[in-house]
Write a protein that holds these residues in place. Structure first.
Motif, PDB file in Angstrom:
ATOM      1  N   GLU A 127       0.898   9.849  -2.429  1.00  0.00           N
ATOM      2  CA  GLU A 127       0.753   8.424  -2.156  1.00  0.00           C
ATOM      3  C   GLU A 127       2.126   7.829  -1.888  1.00  0.00           C
ATOM      4  O   GLU A 127       3.103   8.154  -2.564  1.00  0.00           O
ATOM      5  CB  GLU A 127       0.095   7.733  -3.354  1.00  0.00           C
ATOM      6  CG  GLU A 127      -0.314   6.314  -3.084  1.00  0.00           C
ATOM      7  CD  GLU A 127      -1.144   5.728  -4.207  1.00  0.00           C
ATOM      8  OE1 GLU A 127      -1.720   4.654  -3.990  1.00  0.00           O
ATOM      9  OE2 GLU A 127      -1.222   6.326  -5.291  1.00  0.00           O
ATOM     10  N   ASN A 128       2.197   6.949  -0.894  1.00  0.00           N
ATOM     11  CA  ASN A 128       3.455   6.296  -0.515  1.00  0.00           C
ATOM     12  C   ASN A 128       4.578   7.304  -0.296  1.00  0.00           C
ATOM     13  O   ASN A 128       5.689   7.145  -0.793  1.00  0.00           O
ATOM     14  CB  ASN A 128       3.858   5.239  -1.550  1.00  0.00           C
ATOM     15  CG  ASN A 128       3.021   3.995  -1.429  1.00  0.00           C
ATOM     16  OD1 ASN A 128       2.904   3.415  -0.354  1.00  0.00           O
ATOM     17  ND2 ASN A 128       2.420   3.588  -2.530  1.00  0.00           N
ATOM     18  N   THR A 130       6.148   7.602   2.291  1.00  0.00           N
ATOM     19  CA  THR A 130       7.042   6.573   2.807  1.00  0.00           C
ATOM     20  C   THR A 130       6.296   5.284   2.508  1.00  0.00           C
ATOM     21  O   THR A 130       5.067   5.277   2.553  1.00  0.00           O
ATOM     22  CB  THR A 130       7.223   6.724   4.339  1.00  0.00           C
ATOM     23  OG1 THR A 130       7.799   7.994   4.609  1.00  0.00           O
ATOM     24  CG2 THR A 130       8.096   5.645   4.916  1.00  0.00           C
ATOM     25  N   TYR A 131       6.989   4.195   2.232  1.00  0.00           N
ATOM     26  CA  TYR A 131       6.284   2.992   1.810  1.00  0.00           C
ATOM     27  C   TYR A 131       5.136   2.647   2.770  1.00  0.00           C
ATOM     28  O   TYR A 131       5.322   2.568   3.980  1.00  0.00           O
ATOM     29  CB  TYR A 131       7.214   1.773   1.710  1.00  0.00           C
ATOM     30  CG  TYR A 131       6.493   0.595   1.128  1.00  0.00           C
ATOM     31  CD1 TYR A 131       6.334   0.477  -0.235  1.00  0.00           C
ATOM     32  CD2 TYR A 131       5.896  -0.355   1.951  1.00  0.00           C
ATOM     33  CE1 TYR A 131       5.628  -0.569  -0.783  1.00  0.00           C
ATOM     34  CE2 TYR A 131       5.189  -1.403   1.415  1.00  0.00           C
ATOM     35  CZ  TYR A 131       5.052  -1.509   0.043  1.00  0.00           C
ATOM     36  OH  TYR A 131       4.331  -2.544  -0.488  1.00  0.00           O
ATOM     37  N   GLY A 132       3.940   2.487   2.204  1.00  0.00           N
ATOM     38  CA  GLY A 132       2.764   2.121   2.976  1.00  0.00           C
ATOM     39  C   GLY A 132       2.083   3.269   3.683  1.00  0.00           C
ATOM     40  O   GLY A 132       1.102   3.064   4.391  1.00  0.00           O
ATOM     41  N   ASP A 134       0.460   7.208   3.216  1.00  0.00           N
ATOM     42  CA  ASP A 134      -0.010   8.272   2.320  1.00  0.00           C
ATOM     43  C   ASP A 134      -0.153   9.567   3.098  1.00  0.00           C
ATOM     44  O   ASP A 134      -0.544   9.554   4.266  1.00  0.00           O
ATOM     45  CB  ASP A 134      -1.385   7.933   1.726  1.00  0.00           C
ATOM     46  CG  ASP A 134      -1.365   6.709   0.833  1.00  0.00           C
ATOM     47  OD1 ASP A 134      -0.292   6.365   0.301  1.00  0.00           O
ATOM     48  OD2 ASP A 134      -2.438   6.092   0.665  1.00  0.00           O
ATOM     49  N   ASN A 152      -1.757   3.118   4.365  1.00  0.00           N
ATOM     50  CA  ASN A 152      -2.626   2.678   3.271  1.00  0.00           C
ATOM     51  C   ASN A 152      -2.806   1.154   3.315  1.00  0.00           C
ATOM     52  O   ASN A 152      -2.223   0.475   4.171  1.00  0.00           O
ATOM     53  CB  ASN A 152      -2.117   3.177   1.913  1.00  0.00           C
ATOM     54  CG  ASN A 152      -0.741   2.666   1.557  1.00  0.00           C
ATOM     55  OD1 ASN A 152      -0.339   1.567   1.926  1.00  0.00           O
ATOM     56  ND2 ASN A 152       0.012   3.496   0.839  1.00  0.00           N
ATOM     57  N   CYS A 154      -1.801  -1.307   1.373  1.00  0.00           N
ATOM     58  CA  CYS A 154      -0.573  -2.083   1.191  1.00  0.00           C
ATOM     59  C   CYS A 154       0.301  -2.000   2.437  1.00  0.00           C
ATOM     60  O   CYS A 154       0.931  -2.987   2.827  1.00  0.00           O
ATOM     61  CB  CYS A 154       0.185  -1.586  -0.039  1.00  0.00           C
ATOM     62  SG  CYS A 154      -0.710  -1.864  -1.588  1.00  0.00           S
ATOM     63  N   GLY A 155       0.334  -0.841   3.064  1.00  0.00           N
ATOM     64  CA  GLY A 155       1.103  -0.670   4.290  1.00  0.00           C
ATOM     65  C   GLY A 155       0.584  -1.554   5.411  1.00  0.00           C
ATOM     66  O   GLY A 155       1.366  -2.151   6.150  1.00  0.00           O
ATOM     67  N   CYS A 168      -0.007  -3.927  -5.146  1.00  0.00           N
ATOM     68  CA  CYS A 168       0.850  -3.111  -4.273  1.00  0.00           C
ATOM     69  C   CYS A 168       2.231  -2.942  -4.909  1.00  0.00           C
ATOM     70  O   CYS A 168       2.741  -3.861  -5.533  1.00  0.00           O
ATOM     71  CB  CYS A 168       1.037  -3.791  -2.918  1.00  0.00           C
ATOM     72  SG  CYS A 168      -0.442  -3.793  -1.895  1.00  0.00           S
ATOM     73  N   LYS A 171       7.885  -3.781  -1.966  1.00  0.00           N
ATOM     74  CA  LYS A 171       8.397  -3.216  -0.708  1.00  0.00           C
ATOM     75  C   LYS A 171       9.894  -2.973  -0.871  1.00  0.00           C
ATOM     76  O   LYS A 171      10.625  -3.824  -1.365  1.00  0.00           O
ATOM     77  CB  LYS A 171       8.131  -4.198   0.435  1.00  0.00           C
ATOM     78  CG  LYS A 171       8.413  -3.628   1.794  1.00  0.00           C
ATOM     79  CD  LYS A 171       7.982  -4.586   2.879  1.00  0.00           C
ATOM     80  CE  LYS A 171       8.299  -4.000   4.240  1.00  0.00           C
ATOM     81  NZ  LYS A 171       8.008  -4.931   5.313  1.00  0.00           N
TER      82      LYS A 171
END
Length: 175
Positions: A127-128, A130-132, A134, A152, A154-155, A168, A171
């Motif tokens: 999960e995450n 890289t930010y956002g 999966d 995802n 939040c992304g 979330c 960031k």
């Protein structure tokens, strides 16, 4: 005569630009991922919520620095779907993204159909990663496995510039 010459130059320029654009999208940005042999395929444990390396062989992957969702991987595993279902976090509604045609081990249509009819099972890879984004891993009954990146929830909100709900993770500053 000048009009025909100018038209010919414009048509040839448009064709050259089209070929260049096609090449960059299909070939230029992708690079093979160098397999480490140790942690190339990971799935998130139900018990801890942390990724764990799974048994795999025949790993082959591509990625591109131009986009966090261009990662695609193929591998085989000797682990059974039943055992994995009891050990790793499942993912509902996973949707594999198309790979370039030359990366022929990854067929998004076949994987997607197997997920829809219940033959394949999708698991959370990381999960995450890289930010956002999966990493999703899908396993077919014959032991073939595939991994790709998906945006995802939040992304989606972050990339659209919307406020993130408390559920979330924050960031990162550099994004």
């Amino acid at each position: 005569m000048t009009g025909k010459l100018l038209s010919g130059v414009l048509v040839l320029s448009a064709i050259a630009m089209g070929i260049g654009l096609w090449y960059t999208q299909i070939y230029a940005f992708y690079e093979p991922v160098n397999a480490t042999g140790a942690d190339d395929v990971q799935m998130t444990l139900l018990a801890t919520g942390q990724p764990e390396t799974v048994l795999y062989e025949d790993f082959e992957a591509i990625d591109a620095g131009s986009s966090p969702i261009r990662y695609r991987a193929c591998f085989t595993t000797s682990m059974s779907q039943a055992m994995m279902s009891e050990t790793y976090q499942p993912v509902e509604k996973a949707t594999p993204l198309n790979a370039p045609g030359w990366f022929d081990c990854f067929d998004a249509d076949e994987i997607g159909a197997a997920l829809r009819n219940g033959d394949a099972i999708a698991f959370m890879g990381t999960e995450n990663i890289t930010y956002g984004i999966d990493r999703i891993v899908a396993i077919l009954p014959d032991g073939r496995g595939f991994a790709w990146h998906e945006i995802n929830a939040c992304g989606k909100l972050a990339f659209d510039g919307e406020d993130l709900p408390a559920s979330c993770p924050p960031k990162p500053e550099d994004q």
